[in-house]
Write an enzyme that holds these catalytic residues in place. Structure first.
Site, mmCIF file in Angstrom:
data_model
loop_
_atom_site.group_PDB
_atom_site.id
_atom_site.type_symbol
_atom_site.label_atom_id
_atom_site.label_comp_id
_atom_site.label_asym_id
_atom_site.label_seq_id
_atom_site.Cartn_x
_atom_site.Cartn_y
_atom_site.Cartn_z
ATOM 1 N N ASP A 141 -2.624 -7.206 -5.939
ATOM 2 C CA ASP A 141 -3.047 -6.194 -4.977
ATOM 3 C C ASP A 141 -3.449 -4.892 -5.660
ATOM 4 O OD1 ASP A 141 -3.529 -5.200 -2.516
ATOM 5 O OD2 ASP A 141 -1.429 -5.007 -1.918
ATOM 6 N N ARG A 144 6.584 -11.662 4.633
ATOM 7 C CA ARG A 144 6.034 -11.597 5.983
ATOM 8 C C ARG A 144 6.658 -12.696 6.805
ATOM 9 N NH1 ARG A 144 -0.423 -10.620 4.662
ATOM 10 N NH2 ARG A 144 -0.059 -8.780 3.378
ATOM 11 N N GLN A 180 0.954 -10.808 -4.300
ATOM 12 C CA GLN A 180 -0.479 -10.501 -4.241
ATOM 13 C C GLN A 180 -0.929 -9.787 -5.504
ATOM 14 O OE1 GLN A 180 -0.159 -8.120 -0.561
ATOM 15 N NE2 GLN A 180 -1.703 -9.506 0.265
ATOM 16 N N LYS A 185 -14.205 -5.331 6.611
ATOM 17 C CA LYS A 185 -13.775 -6.045 5.400
ATOM 18 C C LYS A 185 -14.663 -7.229 5.073
ATOM 19 C CE LYS A 185 -10.644 -8.986 8.007
ATOM 20 N NZ LYS A 185 -9.434 -9.779 7.968
ATOM 21 N N HIS A 234 -5.178 -0.805 -4.663
ATOM 22 C CA HIS A 234 -5.741 0.143 -3.708
ATOM 23 C C HIS A 234 -6.588 1.129 -4.486
ATOM 24 C CE1 HIS A 234 -2.386 -1.690 -1.614
ATOM 25 N NE2 HIS A 234 -3.174 -1.592 -0.572
ATOM 26 N N CYS A 282 0.784 -1.228 0.000
ATOM 27 C CA CYS A 282 0.000 0.000 0.000
ATOM 28 C C CYS A 282 0.821 1.286 0.000
ATOM 29 C CB CYS A 282 -0.998 0.012 1.155
ATOM 30 S SG CYS A 282 -0.372 -0.720 2.658
ATOM 31 N N HIS A 294 -8.508 -1.548 0.153
ATOM 32 C CA HIS A 294 -7.452 -2.514 -0.161
ATOM 33 C C HIS A 294 -8.177 -3.753 -0.662
ATOM 34 C CE1 HIS A 294 -4.539 -0.718 2.923
ATOM 35 N NE2 HIS A 294 -5.686 -0.152 3.226
#
Length: 579
Positions: free
Chosen positions: A320, A300, A318, A401, A322, A271, A447
């Site tokens: 991913d 991670r 990911q 979420k 935003h 992000c 997200h």
RNA sequence: GCCGGCGUAGCUCAGCGGUAGAGCGGCUGAUUCGUAAUCAGCAGGGCGUGGGUUCAAAUCCCACCGCCGGCUCCA
């Protein structure tokens, strides 16, 4: 047989197991023993340890108790009475449970002199317990809290008939055959190495092809939906992670490195770079929603005990994005993402579970904005007719979420897609846009991931298809094989023509018997085998064999190519063109 | 991270105090054989790593690494 009856059976079997354990190990203290989706378990506090070798002995004792055919006797007593009974028996865990029951009356279930605090219902007698098997032992924290004592859990399962039990055990065997860790090695998709480190994947050629296809699919779908593509660095200054809050809330999962006295963190999320893209200039309300997408590789540090093949790793990618939008656009954006997820899941043939997580105790943002976001998420789920479970207070500290979970071969659920509203980061980074009236306003951030982590998704995909990928995903779509050496030149020609159409094809022109080559191709799960021998050479055709349907007979090469070509292409979802 | 189990040839596993074994795979020959395994020969192993016990350790003990099943946590 109904689900509830099966639960009663399993619950009763759990009690029989508890009694057996008590008789064999009188010092154990009982904790809890509920039925589960596939069986039951019981937790015991024991100063020793159970091992799998103890299970046959416990099973034997259980059979003995079944043979005694002891009636299950229900007794309603006051809490005080119950307390006395469990106090005498030293069942401290039952006392703790009693303290949490608000009612004045509780029920006990007796089998002979064994007693358990239990709502019931149960079978009439232990003799009614039928086909069962103890499966495994493990540790489990009392009340699921890792600060509490670790108890010993024994898992088992039970059915009404031996045949059903046998079928269940066979299903477990089948799941083992579909295990992505096994297939990943057999199909040469990926490997892991002790000397590299836990939770780190090395992708082999075929696995990389599979990833490329998925990544290409992702790029096309995101482009269609108005996402802009960005790429952030793998490491960013620790200072930035302090500003975002990750340093305070997420540090134990992060990897750090120091260069020239400057501390950097390997990104655990994508992000921040996206936020900086947003902030790179003033933003007008006209350009919102701004959707920034990245196939972002993150690291991670997951606790060692949770790692699991491709499904839980320490480095992953990911899909991913935003989405920065005005508050009034939030619902529409959520809707677009959810459609996207739905279509993708449908394409792969996944059934999934949705969960809505609401405001936790520790949260930032106004009550009003939370409520608005939750309402938006809920409304979209309901409009789409997606059944969902609500996890009260399970949301992130920065917003509510929706999570989408898929199952692996053993029925374990893994989170893939997720849609998270965020009020925190726009605030921390002072994100603004210029509204029509010239004022500065705060955007909302969403997200979201669609497939989630590519590694995890591929793991689930492998198990879902049992390694037999549909044509468009198959690393090798067609294999050409010769019957004898004199067919090789024709085989090469066939291979070249298939390849020229952009189909992933390989040749097996070894001097081996056809049956052997076919067996090998079958085990490698190649969707189509194209066989050339005298007949095909003479007639200018190919003999086609399908992985699933077997021998399809001879046909002109062109008709074969034209038939499979469309299915070899990366499919396109219906959605897109702006949402 | 916690509890239990496991780690022997590329793979699947046997051996569990007295100088390492099988099948598959690999390699080399022979075979040219039409829809899931042709035959023969050969090669291949600090028994996860490091300590310890013992006359002697793959085998027993300890630590670490990794894996498996759970718990907790998560994409």
């Amino acid at each position: 047989m109904g689900k509830e009856e099966l639960e009663v059976l399993r619950h009763s079997t759990a009690h029989v197991m508890a009694q057996a354990v008590k008789e064999l190990y009188p010092r154990v203290k009982l904790a809890i023993g509920p039925p589960t989706e596939d069986g039951f378990y019981y937790d015991f506090d024991f100063d020793g340890y159970f091992s799998e070798e103890d299970l046959p002995r416990i099973e034997e004792k259980m059979r003995e108790i079944v043979a005694r055919d002891i009636p299950f006797v229900r007794q309603e007593v006051s809490k005080e009475e119950a307390r006395k009974i469990f106090q005498e028996r030293g069942e401290i865990y039952k006392l703790e449970i009693l303290d949490d029951i608000p009612d004045e009356k509780v029920t006990l279930y007796w089998q002979g002199d064994f007693v358990d605090l239990c709502r019931g219902p149960h079978l009439e007698s232990t003799g009614k317990v039928k086909a069962f098997k103890l499966l495994s032992v493990s540790g489990a924290y009392w009340r699921g809290d890792e600060r509490n004592k670790m108890l010993q859990r024994i898992y088992g399962t039970a059915f009404f008939t031996e045949e059903e039990l046998k079928r269940y055990l066979e299903r477990l065997q089948e799941a083992k055959r579909r295990d992505h860790r096994r297939l990943g090695k057999e199909l040469e998709l990926f490997s892991t190495h002790e000397e590299v480190g836990a939770g780190l994947i090395i992708w082999h050629h075929k696995g990389v092809i599979l990833r490329w296809i998925l990544e290409e699919f992702e790029r096309r779908e995101h482009l269609k939906r108005g996402y802009q593509f960005v790429i952030g660095p793998q490491i960013l200054k620790a200072e930035l992670w302090k500003q975002s809050g990750h340093y305070d809330f997420y540090r134990e999962h992060m990897y750090f490195t120091e260069v020239e006295g400057q501390q950097y963190a390997l990104k655990p999320m994508n992000c921040l770079a996206h936020i900086l893209v947003y902030k790179s200039r003033h933003r007008s309300y006209r350009e919102l929603p701004l959707r920034l997408f990245e196939l972002g590789r993150v690291h991670r540090h997951e606790r060692s005990g949770v790692l699991h093949g491709l499904l839980r790793v320490r480095e992953f990618t990911q899909d991913d994005a935003h989405i920065f939008c005005r508050p009034d656009q939030l619902e529409e954006e959520i809707r677009g993402v959810l459609h996207f997820v739905q279509e993708a899941m449908e394409l792969f043939g996944f059934s999934y579970e949705a969960e809505l997580s609401t405001k936790p105790e520790k949260a930032i943002g106004s009550e009003e904005s939370w409520q608005k976001a939750i309402d938006a998420l809920r409304r979209v789920l309901e409009d789409e007719g997606i059944p969902y479970r609500v996890n009260e207070g399970e949301g992130a500290f920065y917003g509510p979420k929706i999570d989408i979970k898929l199952e692996d071969a053993l029925g374990r659920k893994w989170q893939c897609a997720t849609i998270q509203c965020d009020f925190s980061l726009p605030e921390r980074f002072d994100l603004t846009y210029i509204a029509p009236d010239g004022s500065r306003q705060r955007p909302v951030m969403v997200h979201r991931v669609i497939l989630g982590a590519l590694e995890r998704f591929i793991g689930i995909l492998i198990e879902h298809y049992g390694g037999a990928f549909p044509l468009w995903l198959a690393p090798e779509q067609v294999r050409v094989m010769s019957i004898t050496d004199r067919h090789i030149p024709y085989g090469e020609e066939v291979l070249g023509r298939i390849e020229a159409r952009g189909i992933r094809v390989k040749g097996d022109f070894r001097n081996e018997k056809l049956g052997y080559k076919i067996r090998q191709a079958q085990l490698e799960k190649v969707p189509y085998m194209v066989i050339v021998g005298d007949r095909e050479m003479r007639e200018g055709t190919v003999a086609v064999r399908s992985r699933e349907k077997g021998d399809l007979g001879s046909m002109p090469l062109d008709s074969f190519i034209e038939e499979i070509w469309p299915q070899c292409q990366i499919p396109s979802l219906e959605g897109g063109d702006r949402t």
